[in-house]
Every structure is written in structure tokens, then in C-alpha cells.
Design a protein around this motif. Structure first.
Motif, PDB file in Angstrom:
ATOM      1  N   ALA A 135     -13.535 -62.401 -16.606  1.00 59.09           N
ATOM      2  CA  ALA A 135     -13.659 -62.418 -18.064  1.00 59.09           C
ATOM      3  C   ALA A 135     -12.651 -63.385 -18.681  1.00 59.09           C
ATOM      4  N   ARG A 136     -13.115 -64.179 -19.623  1.00 64.64           N
ATOM      5  CA  ARG A 136     -12.191 -65.069 -20.321  1.00 64.64           C
ATOM      6  C   ARG A 136     -11.409 -64.302 -21.373  1.00 64.64           C
ATOM      7  N   ARG A 137     -11.979 -63.141 -21.807  1.00 67.52           N
ATOM      8  CA  ARG A 137     -11.254 -62.317 -22.773  1.00 67.52           C
ATOM      9  C   ARG A 137     -11.680 -60.869 -22.642  1.00 67.52           C
ATOM     10  N   VAL A 138     -10.718 -59.991 -22.956  1.00 65.61           N
ATOM     11  CA  VAL A 138     -10.936 -58.548 -22.991  1.00 65.61           C
ATOM     12  C   VAL A 138     -10.515 -58.078 -24.378  1.00 65.61           C
ATOM     13  N   ASP A 139     -11.378 -57.276 -25.009  1.00 64.65           N
ATOM     14  CA  ASP A 139     -11.076 -56.706 -26.321  1.00 64.65           C
ATOM     15  C   ASP A 139     -11.187 -55.188 -26.219  1.00 64.65           C
ATOM     16  N   ILE A 140     -10.356 -54.487 -26.971  1.00 66.74           N
ATOM     17  CA  ILE A 140     -10.323 -53.028 -26.928  1.00 66.74           C
ATOM     18  C   ILE A 140     -10.452 -52.465 -28.336  1.00 66.74           C
ATOM     19  N   LEU A 141     -11.240 -51.397 -28.445  1.00 62.99           N
ATOM     20  CA  LEU A 141     -11.293 -50.587 -29.657  1.00 62.99           C
ATOM     21  C   LEU A 141     -11.008 -49.155 -29.221  1.00 62.99           C
ATOM     22  N   THR A 142      -9.925 -48.579 -29.736  1.00 63.89           N
ATOM     23  CA  THR A 142      -9.604 -47.189 -29.413  1.00 63.89           C
ATOM     24  C   THR A 142      -9.771 -46.335 -30.659  1.00 63.89           C
ATOM     25  N   LEU A 143     -10.145 -45.085 -30.423  1.00 64.62           N
ATOM     26  CA  LEU A 143     -10.420 -44.124 -31.492  1.00 64.62           C
ATOM     27  C   LEU A 143      -9.652 -42.849 -31.200  1.00 64.62           C
ATOM     28  N   ALA A 165       1.477 -57.826 -20.465  1.00 61.41           N
ATOM     29  CA  ALA A 165       2.043 -56.825 -19.555  1.00 61.41           C
ATOM     30  C   ALA A 165       0.971 -55.817 -19.138  1.00 61.41           C
ATOM     31  N   LEU A 166      -0.026 -55.626 -19.999  1.00 61.55           N
ATOM     32  CA  LEU A 166      -1.137 -54.745 -19.673  1.00 61.55           C
ATOM     33  C   LEU A 166      -2.216 -55.521 -18.933  1.00 61.55           C
ATOM     34  N   ASN A 167      -2.630 -56.651 -19.488  1.00 63.00           N
ATOM     35  CA  ASN A 167      -3.613 -57.499 -18.836  1.00 63.00           C
ATOM     36  C   ASN A 167      -3.576 -58.870 -19.503  1.00 63.00           C
ATOM     37  N   THR A 168      -3.578 -59.917 -18.697  1.00 62.60           N
ATOM     38  CA  THR A 168      -3.429 -61.273 -19.240  1.00 62.60           C
ATOM     39  C   THR A 168      -4.626 -61.722 -20.063  1.00 62.60           C
ATOM     40  N   ARG A 169      -5.763 -61.066 -19.911  1.00 64.81           N
ATOM     41  CA  ARG A 169      -6.963 -61.466 -20.656  1.00 64.81           C
ATOM     42  C   ARG A 169      -7.170 -60.649 -21.932  1.00 64.81           C
ATOM     43  N   LEU A 170      -6.254 -59.728 -22.212  1.00 65.35           N
ATOM     44  CA  LEU A 170      -6.368 -58.897 -23.402  1.00 65.35           C
ATOM     45  C   LEU A 170      -6.091 -59.747 -24.645  1.00 65.35           C
ATOM     46  N   ARG A 194      -5.741 -55.440 -12.561  1.00 61.81           N
ATOM     47  CA  ARG A 194      -5.809 -56.795 -13.119  1.00 61.81           C
ATOM     48  C   ARG A 194      -6.678 -57.722 -12.279  1.00 61.81           C
ATOM     49  N   ASP A 195      -6.721 -57.486 -10.969  1.00 65.10           N
ATOM     50  CA  ASP A 195      -7.461 -58.380 -10.081  1.00 65.10           C
ATOM     51  C   ASP A 195      -8.875 -57.909  -9.794  1.00 65.10           C
ATOM     52  N   GLN A 196      -9.340 -56.894 -10.506  1.00 64.95           N
ATOM     53  CA  GLN A 196     -10.722 -56.449 -10.344  1.00 64.95           C
ATOM     54  C   GLN A 196     -11.600 -57.645 -10.716  1.00 64.95           C
ATOM     55  N   PRO A 197     -12.597 -58.004  -9.874  1.00 60.95           N
ATOM     56  CA  PRO A 197     -13.361 -59.241 -10.108  1.00 60.95           C
ATOM     57  C   PRO A 197     -13.960 -59.386 -11.506  1.00 60.95           C
ATOM     58  N   SER A 198     -14.527 -58.324 -12.066  1.00 56.61           N
ATOM     59  CA  SER A 198     -15.133 -58.428 -13.398  1.00 56.61           C
ATOM     60  C   SER A 198     -14.080 -58.706 -14.462  1.00 56.61           C
ATOM     61  N   ILE A 199     -12.918 -58.106 -14.322  1.00 49.75           N
ATOM     62  CA  ILE A 199     -11.842 -58.320 -15.288  1.00 49.75           C
ATOM     63  C   ILE A 199     -11.249 -59.711 -15.102  1.00 49.75           C
TER      64      ILE A 199
END
Length: 188
Positions: free
Chosen positions: A71-79, A103-108, A63-68
Motif C-alpha cells: 500500500a502506498r498509503r494507510v488511513d484510519i478512522l476510529t470510533l 512509529a506505528l506504520n510508515t505508510r500511515l 509492518r512487513d505484511q505484504p498487503s500493508i
């Protein structure tokens, strides 16, 4: 310097852990060498199969990785994700949680999961008490070549361009057959 390593559902050792470490290290390098210098304020992750499990673990452990963090937002597409279909069934640490996506990431901000109706590995993702992950079924085609599927390509473009993801015909039919299904139709 490597960031936190996510725990393996199989324990700490063995070839499975070594493979996950190599993949997570590549993700560390990508974020550090490509994403950080550009100072992106939005991250879009696309993951297939086991990659969705590794991404899930990576985001929760870093969660504290600088790039993450930047980011103001994180979006995921899973296949073709096995997160619920296999991992929640066989590994206690993946049991469906009632906690929200923070619980996974606050920016998700969004998670769309696409799977083929005949995929023996990938299926719906039922996490965070249901409702957050948008599950979209696709036509038969097995577990491979999701990248060639026109609906998947369209979903990636829509996600990158921050447009609502269009729902393929099979998903619209699934809603008509089962109105309580967790398939949301995109607004036009």
C-alpha cells in the motif's frame, strides 16, 4: 501462516489474548485472501472501541505484511476509541509517545478519531506528540451504534473517496468555544 502477533497489554495468556488472536487471525485472512489478490495500493481501516487498540497493535507488529507493505498509503478512522482515555492511562506500553506516526506504520497517512461527548469508553486520541490524529467529537449517543450516525457514515465515505472529512456541527461549536482545541475544520 500467521503473521506476528501483537503483544497483549494484559500479558501473554488468558481469554483476552485468545480473543485478540482470533480477531488478528481474521484480519490476516482478510488481507491475504481479499486484499493481496486485488493488489490495492491504499488501505482504509475503520475500527470501533477495542478494535482500534487491536488495529494499533496489528499495524505496529505487522509492518512487513505484504498487503500493508504494498500500500502506498494507510488511513484510519476510529470510533469510540479507548486508546488514550483508558489504555494510555492503565498500560505503560500505550503511553503517549513523541515519535511520529511512522512509529506505528510508515505508510500511515491519516488518522481521524470520532467519539461521542457522553461515551464513557471512547475519547480523544493523544498519540505521536499530538496533532497527527484528528479528533472530532460527536453529539451524545453513548458507546454503541456509531455505524448509524450520519456524521460517521459521511466521514467513512469522505475517507474512502479521499475527500476532506466534513466536521459535524458539534465539532465546529467546540472549536468556537475552545479555539486551541485539537479539532480541525475541513477546507470547503
Amino acid at each position: 501462516q500467521q503473521l506476528g502477533r501483537s503483544p497483549s497489554p494484559h500479558g501473554e495468556g488468558g481469554p483476552e489474548r485468545a480473543c485478540r488472536n482470533r480477531i488478528e487471525t481474521r484480519l490476516d485472512v482478510l488481507l491475504k485472501e481479499v486484499v493481496e489478490p486485488e493488489k490495492f495500493d491504499r488501505l482504509v481501516f475503520v475500527a470501533h472501541s477495542q478494535g482500534s487498540v487491536i488495529l494499533h497493535d496489528y499495524l505496529s507488529a505487522n509492518r512487513d505484511q505484504p498487503s500493508i507493505r504494498r500500500a502506498r498509503r494507510v488511513d484510519i478512522l476510529t470510533l469510540g476509541s479507548p486508546l488514550s482515555h483508558l489504555y494510555q492511562y492503565y498500560f505503560a506500553r500505550y503511553e503517549a509517545r513523541s515519535a511520529g506516526p511512522e512509529a506505528l506504520n510508515t505508510r500511515l497517512m491519516s488518522w481521524t478519531n470520532m467519539w461521542r461527548v457522553d461515551d464513557p469508553i471512547g475519547n480523544r486520541i493523544e498519540m505521536f506528540g499530538g496533532g497527527f490524529v484528528r479528533n472530532i467529537p460527536l453529539r451524545p449517543g453513548g458507546h454503541v451504534n456509531y455505524w448509524k450516525d450520519h456524521e460517521v457514515i459521511g466521514a467513512m465515505i469522505d475517507l474512502i473517496e479521499a475527500r476532506p472529512i466534513a466536521v459535524p456541527t458539534i465539532a465546529a461549536a467546540a472549536v468556537e468555544e475552545a479555539p486551541d482545541a485539537d479539532v480541525a475544520l475541513a477546507a470547503s
